[in-house]
Design a protein around this motif. Structure first.
Motif, PDB file in Angstrom:
ATOM      1  N   HIS A 113       0.812  -1.222   0.000  1.00 41.74           N
ATOM      2  CA  HIS A 113       0.000   0.000   0.000  1.00 41.74           C
ATOM      3  C   HIS A 113       0.844   1.270   0.000  1.00 41.74           C
ATOM      4  CE1 HIS A 113      -3.423  -2.588   0.774  1.00 41.74           C
ATOM      5  NE2 HIS A 113      -2.820  -3.075   1.842  1.00 41.74           N
ATOM      6  N   SER A 114       1.959   1.250   0.739  1.00 44.01           N
ATOM      7  CA  SER A 114       2.767   2.470   0.822  1.00 44.01           C
ATOM      8  C   SER A 114       4.186   2.140   1.267  1.00 44.01           C
ATOM      9  CB  SER A 114       2.148   3.469   1.814  1.00 44.01           C
ATOM     10  OG  SER A 114       2.163   2.939   3.131  1.00 44.01           O
ATOM     11  N   ILE A 115       5.084   3.071   0.966  1.00 49.18           N
ATOM     12  CA  ILE A 115       6.457   3.013   1.455  1.00 49.18           C
ATOM     13  C   ILE A 115       6.737   4.335   2.155  1.00 49.18           C
ATOM     14  CG2 ILE A 115       7.325   3.775  -0.801  1.00 49.18           C
ATOM     15  CD1 ILE A 115       9.923   2.281  -0.167  1.00 49.18           C
ATOM     16  N   GLY A 116       7.256   4.261   3.356  1.00 51.70           N
ATOM     17  CA  GLY A 116       7.539   5.465   4.124  1.00 51.70           C
ATOM     18  C   GLY A 116       9.005   5.559   4.473  1.00 51.70           C
ATOM     19  N   ILE A 117       9.469   6.760   4.742  1.00 48.76           N
ATOM     20  CA  ILE A 117      10.830   6.992   5.176  1.00 48.76           C
ATOM     21  C   ILE A 117      10.767   7.702   6.533  1.00 48.76           C
ATOM     22  CG2 ILE A 117      10.895   9.079   3.746  1.00 48.76           C
ATOM     23  CD1 ILE A 117      13.970   6.959   4.566  1.00 48.76           C
ATOM     24  N   LEU A 118      11.376   7.097   7.525  1.00 53.13           N
ATOM     25  CA  LEU A 118      11.449   7.673   8.867  1.00 53.13           C
ATOM     26  C   LEU A 118      12.844   8.234   9.073  1.00 53.13           C
ATOM     27  CD1 LEU A 118       9.790   4.733  10.851  1.00 53.13           C
ATOM     28  CD2 LEU A 118       8.673   6.821  10.097  1.00 53.13           C
ATOM     29  N   SER A 119      12.935   9.510   9.428  1.00 50.50           N
ATOM     30  CA  SER A 119      14.228  10.153   9.576  1.00 50.50           C
ATOM     31  C   SER A 119      14.194  11.166  10.698  1.00 50.50           C
ATOM     32  CB  SER A 119      14.640  10.835   8.261  1.00 50.50           C
ATOM     33  OG  SER A 119      15.801  11.614   8.444  1.00 50.50           O
ATOM     34  N   LYS A 154       3.842  -0.814   4.313  1.00 53.54           N
ATOM     35  CA  LYS A 154       2.490  -1.210   4.703  1.00 53.54           C
ATOM     36  C   LYS A 154       1.949  -2.113   3.599  1.00 53.54           C
ATOM     37  CE  LYS A 154      -1.943   0.757   6.188  1.00 53.54           C
ATOM     38  NZ  LYS A 154      -2.704   2.024   6.388  1.00 53.54           N
ATOM     39  N   PHE A 155       1.563  -3.351   3.967  1.00 51.01           N
ATOM     40  CA  PHE A 155       1.149  -4.313   2.943  1.00 51.01           C
ATOM     41  C   PHE A 155       0.105  -5.268   3.499  1.00 51.01           C
ATOM     42  CE2 PHE A 155       4.778  -6.103   5.166  1.00 51.01           C
ATOM     43  CZ  PHE A 155       4.426  -7.428   5.370  1.00 51.01           C
TER      44      PHE A 155
END
Length: 241
Positions: A113-119, A154-155
């Protein structure tokens, strides 16, 4: 007379001796064989566990390893023990789904569903998947040199259990491969709520040569080498101010 009796007695012993030895050897051999045939308690318990696993999930244990049985849909796996209410409920709880949501499709499907980047630089940036065409050629995110970050996915898993879902992330700069990381996510069963999984934390390189735009390819495959997603993206590393 004594000689005759003595000779006769010795003759009887000699005649009976071999037979007696054979009889004794036979009894000893039978006792040893009986002991060898008796399985240690640990072996019996292990075999009982293996037989229970085979009865529930199918398959066979051979040569010290597990040989999986034929691939079954989740619906078939549930219906195999439909008459056993407790076992059926245990399977539904383990699989994380309800019987009404099952179908006869054998192959699992992973829908991202989505790919996120945490920084630490900006918190979190989330990009929906698949990536829209107008995002092609654009940077999905920008990081400062020497900063820590994580990719978050998220999948959902559909139809059947996906086994050994793994990822590889390959990075290029100026046409040269500069990094590749691989890892195992695990095995996932279908469920109503999507899974959220963060990959291991990494740190961007530092220095003048490390700054610039990078291209990357993130790929996900399972144990059967089914490719569930392959996404290409760009990111940039800037000088720390």
């Amino acid at each position: 007379m004594e000689n005759e009796n003595g000779n006769g007695k010795r003759a009887e012993e000699e005649e009976a001796g071999p037979s007696s030895l054979i009889s004794t050897a036979y009894r000893v051999g039978a006792s040893i064989q009986q002991q060898l045939n008796q399985k240690p308690r640990e072996v019996e318990e292990e075999q009982a566990e293996q037989e229970e696993e085979e009865e529930i999930f199918g398959g066979d244990h051979k040569n010290g390893g597990f040989v999986p049985g034929p691939l079954l849909s989740l619906k078939e796996q549930i219906e195999r023990d439909k008459e056993d209410e407790s076992l059926r409920r245990w399977k539904e709880k383990l699989l994380g789904c309800l019987e009404s949501d099952l179908d006869d499709q054998l192959d699992p499907e992973v829908k991202f569903h989505s790919i996120g980047i945490l920084s630490e630089d900006f918190g979190e940036i989330v990009t929906r998947l698949p990536v829209d065409e107008h995002h092609n050629g654009r940077n999905l995110f920008t990081l400062r040199e020497g900063s820590r970050y994580q990719l978050k996915l998220k999948f959902s898993v559909l139809h059947n259990i996906v086994s050994g879902l793994a990822y590889s992330n390959t990075v290029w700069k100026g046409g040269l491969q500069v990094d590749q990381s691989k890892g195992m996510l695990g095995t996932f069963a279908p469920q109503k709520e999507p899974y959220v999984y963060a990959l291991k934390e990494d740190t961007t390189p530092s220095g003048a040569l490390a700054r610039g735009v990078y291209s990357a390819k993130l790929k996900f495959e399972d144990d059967d080498k089914r490719c569930h997603m392959e996404v290409k993206y760009l990111f940039e590393i800037k000088k720390r101010s």
